[in-house]
Design a protein around this motif. Structure first.
Motif, short mmCIF file in Angstrom:
data_model
loop_
_atom_site.label_atom_id
_atom_site.label_comp_id
_atom_site.label_asym_id
_atom_site.label_seq_id
_atom_site.Cartn_x
_atom_site.Cartn_y
_atom_site.Cartn_z
N THR A 117 1.46 55.98 44.89
CA THR A 117 1.11 55.34 46.17
C THR A 117 -0.39 55.07 46.25
O THR A 117 -0.82 54.01 46.69
N TRP A 124 -2.45 54.64 43.71
CA TRP A 124 -2.80 53.56 42.78
C TRP A 124 -2.44 52.19 43.38
O TRP A 124 -3.17 51.21 43.18
N SER A 125 -1.33 52.13 44.11
CA SER A 125 -0.95 50.86 44.74
C SER A 125 -1.96 50.47 45.81
O SER A 125 -2.27 49.29 46.01
N ALA A 164 -4.98 49.04 44.07
CA ALA A 164 -4.68 47.66 43.64
C ALA A 164 -4.78 46.69 44.81
O ALA A 164 -5.34 45.58 44.69
N LEU A 165 -4.26 47.09 45.98
CA LEU A 165 -4.28 46.24 47.17
C LEU A 165 -5.72 46.01 47.63
O LEU A 165 -6.12 44.86 47.92
#
Length: 248
Positions: free
Chosen positions: A221, A223-224, A227-228
């Motif tokens: 979560t 890492w996402s 990225a966002l």
């Protein structure tokens, strides 16, 4: 620099230090640290709103989406780092953190307004003009707030009882002054929203630094979220670079 309007400096300085005081009061009145961190991750939203209402700024849909991506990504990273905290947050603590965010918006709005006023007057404040006047009014406001809360005496008593803290205060002040030199350079030469972008996304880079240098782990979560947030940052960089390239 002569001809600088002091009123906008006074308001932005007072609101800036008041926002910091409200954040501290939020934590002191039961707001959990993860919730406070998460709330301040969304600082770019009130900054943008403050510039819209008080500074007369305008933004494109792409800029709104970039800010949403950075705020959302930073919030997801903050939640990804939280390890099962069950601490509750009081209503008064929540009220203080909301007030802190409102004051962040007021600060940005008057910083934008100040730049517009000085531009019309044909005056360009230097970074250290911003630094001196802002810190001057922040200092006056901080003395008033600490006096109203009755914390001047207790603070001096603590320092007297623990003299070893003075060297740490000096080191903190020196580091703060050096850091503020970059902060006020950004304010003087760019948009206050750019500064908010920098101060918000530094959390992302501090997390990455802790992962690569100290071996800390991050959940999928988290890492996402990175990225966002990075997609928002890269989109903003592409927009700025594209804007500079257009005249050619």
């Amino acid at each position: 620099t002569k001809g600088i309007p002091k009123k906008a400096f006074a308001i932005s300085g007072a609101s800036q230090v008041s926002a910091k005081a409200c954040t501290s009061l939020a934590l002191a009145n039961g707001l959990s640290f993860p919730v406070a961190t998460l709330a301040k991750s969304g600082k770019m939203a009130p900054v943008m709103l403050g510039q819209l209402i008080l500074g007369g700024a305008t933004y494109t849909m792409r800029e709104y989406l970039q800010v949403a991506a950075i705020i959302g990504g930073t919030a997801v990273v903050s939640m990804g780092k939280k390890k099962g905290s069950t601490s509750s947050s009081s209503a008064l603590g929540v009220a203080y953190i909301v007030l802190s965010l409102v004051l962040d918006g007021v600060t940005a709005g008057f910083q934008k307004q100040l730049k517009e006023e000085t531009k019309k007057a044909g005056v360009k404040p230097k970074p250290y003009d911003f630094m001196f006047h802002t810190n001057f009014y922040m200092c006056i406001t901080a003395i008033i707030i600490s006096g109203a809360l009755g914390e001047i005496g207790s603070g001096l008593a603590y320092c007297t009882a623990n003299p070893e803290i003075f060297s740490k205060i000096v080191k903190f002040a020196v580091c703060s002054a050096v850091g503020q030199s970059f902060i006020f350079y950004t304010i003087a030469n760019f948009d206050p929203l750019i500064l908010s972008t920098v101060t918000t996304t530094r959390k992302i880079f501090s997390v990455l630094l802790s992962i690569f240098l100290k071996g800390h782990s991050l959940s999928p979560t988290g890492w996402s979220g990175i990225a966002l947030a990075c997609s928002g940052i890269l989109s903003e960089m592409a927009l700025k670079m594209g804007g500079k390239a257009k005249p050619h």
